[in-house]
Scaffold this motif. Sequence first.
Motif, PDB file in Angstrom:
ATOM      1  N   ARG A  87       0.840  -1.208   0.000  1.00  0.00           N
ATOM      2  CA  ARG A  87       0.000   0.000   0.000  1.00  0.00           C
ATOM      3  C   ARG A  87       0.874   1.257   0.000  1.00  0.00           C
ATOM      4  NH1 ARG A  87      -4.019  -2.148   3.684  1.00  0.00           N
ATOM      5  NH2 ARG A  87      -4.484  -0.091   4.513  1.00  0.00           N
ATOM      6  N   TYR A 100      -6.157   8.507   6.785  1.00  0.00           N
ATOM      7  CA  TYR A 100      -6.380   7.052   6.723  1.00  0.00           C
ATOM      8  C   TYR A 100      -7.863   6.763   6.548  1.00  0.00           C
ATOM      9  CZ  TYR A 100      -6.290   2.140   8.273  1.00  0.00           C
ATOM     10  OH  TYR A 100      -6.437   0.770   8.365  1.00  0.00           O
ATOM     11  N   TYR A 150      -7.898 -10.199   5.788  1.00  0.00           N
ATOM     12  CA  TYR A 150      -7.785  -9.627   4.448  1.00  0.00           C
ATOM     13  C   TYR A 150      -8.429 -10.559   3.413  1.00  0.00           C
ATOM     14  CZ  TYR A 150      -4.478  -6.190   6.340  1.00  0.00           C
ATOM     15  OH  TYR A 150      -3.894  -5.179   7.055  1.00  0.00           O
ATOM     16  N   HIS A 183     -12.854  -7.396  10.267  1.00  0.00           N
ATOM     17  CA  HIS A 183     -11.818  -6.370  10.101  1.00  0.00           C
ATOM     18  C   HIS A 183     -12.409  -5.203   9.326  1.00  0.00           C
ATOM     19  CE1 HIS A 183      -7.309  -5.685   8.833  1.00  0.00           C
ATOM     20  NE2 HIS A 183      -7.685  -4.868   9.790  1.00  0.00           N
ATOM     21  N   GLN A 251      -8.749   3.106  18.581  1.00  0.00           N
ATOM     22  CA  GLN A 251      -7.595   3.545  17.783  1.00  0.00           C
ATOM     23  C   GLN A 251      -7.843   4.941  17.226  1.00  0.00           C
ATOM     24  OE1 GLN A 251      -6.843   1.326  14.168  1.00  0.00           O
ATOM     25  NE2 GLN A 251      -4.820   2.223  13.880  1.00  0.00           N
ATOM     26  N   ASP A 323       2.123  -5.008  15.032  1.00  0.00           N
ATOM     27  CA  ASP A 323       0.944  -4.748  14.182  1.00  0.00           C
ATOM     28  C   ASP A 323       1.319  -4.867  12.702  1.00  0.00           C
ATOM     29  OD1 ASP A 323      -1.693  -4.201  13.553  1.00  0.00           O
ATOM     30  OD2 ASP A 323      -1.531  -2.032  13.823  1.00  0.00           O
ATOM     31  N   THR A 328      -0.949   0.252   7.986  1.00  0.00           N
ATOM     32  CA  THR A 328      -0.660   1.164   9.088  1.00  0.00           C
ATOM     33  C   THR A 328       0.648   0.869   9.800  1.00  0.00           C
ATOM     34  OG1 THR A 328      -1.782  -0.157  10.774  1.00  0.00           O
ATOM     35  CG2 THR A 328      -3.144   1.403   9.539  1.00  0.00           C
TER      36      THR A 328
END
Length: 416
Positions: A87, A100, A150, A183, A251, A323, A328
């Motif tokens: 990305r 974001y 994903y 997600h 977050q 993470d 991110t």
Amino acid sequence: MQKNQFSQCERVLVNLRMATLDPAVDAPYGQLDNHILGLCRGRIAVLVPRQEADLSSFDGEIVDGQGGLLTPGLIDSHTHLVYGGHRAREFEQRLLGKSYEEIARAGGGILATVNATRGLSQEQLVVEARPRLEALLDEGVTTVEIKSGYGLTMADELKILRAARALVAEYPVRISTTLLAAHCVPPEFRTEPDRYVEMICQELLPQVAEEKLADAVDVFCEKIAFTLPQSERIFAAARQAGLGIKVHAEQLSLSGGAALAAGFGAWSADHLECLDEAGVLALQAAGTVATLLPGAFYFLRETRKPPVELLRRHGVPMALASDLNPGTSPLASLRLMLNMGCTLFGLTPEEALAAVTRNAARALGQGDALGSLSVGKQADLLLWDIDHPAQLAGEFGSLRPRLRIVRGEVAHAPCG
Ligand code: NIG
Ligand code: FE
């Protein structure tokens, strides 16, 4: 002196110092000098002062630590390292001013990686994941958690979990897997997110539990992802299936996801930049670990920090994790997180080291088995040529463990 105290041991480690990270050892970092460690069937079986050890009749392997520092293996308790594509274009867009959330709402973000991941086979995903995992192992990680998330279809989520499980056969590492089907709402269910949640609870989660493909279930509880009531349904289904519970919460905003997960006895609540004191108290009451992710904070150039002082004051155990994900935190280094945990969030080096050993083990429901040098725990050990344990948090880029032992066996360089 006890005769034959090492008789069951295959291997004994001598001539080293230890940072045990065992809170029962009353010294900073649980440090012990002049001790000997005996390993038996993959566990730490004996830990005694040098002068109380009788090795005269021991006929197993004696490992000479040459004065090095022994620590528990490092544990990366939050990664998304099985995915396709990259990305980097979004990184550019953010530097040109997009946020974001804006990118995610425009169909980029997680969904971009979902497209790339759906296009790969299980074997191709393993190929993509190898260098990321190798980077972690190379710097001393012995346990890694890997999330799905994903795929967002039954078949693609199962594929990711199977790819994650397949990696364990190739490397000297323990892998803990987490179902993160919640997600992002997939395009197929964009207008009916509750039906997607139903599919997770009724079909995917029972299948995953039946095949023992995941140890835990995670939910991204956030305005751009899943609501509190949706998260609650998934946690209830996870509990019913006997799986551990984790959450991505607070977050980008304060949603109450951390307190909700704590109410279900969650192993960990992760991110937490926007957590308030009520949330901190909920974590404390449940014994839920607060997992801080400085890589995502840094990479998204956030300014709001997790409430470390409140977590400390209320005795909530803190973990640090990479993470590792394409959006991110494309940062394949837990050692960098140790450093950033101190420089960005204000943890002490000792707290940071506990955050990637003892507390990270708890964040994976493995607090009794992993995370410290204590009799009865699994023998995942690292030997470093360093003078002081704070170097592990304070220095970056040059230190590698001289010796790695996983499940009581010496793991040979670079990654096994
Ligand atoms: O942990 N917060 C949600 N999930 C990931 C980001 C995933 C992505 O952007 O691809 C995280 O930061
Ligand atoms: Fe994450």
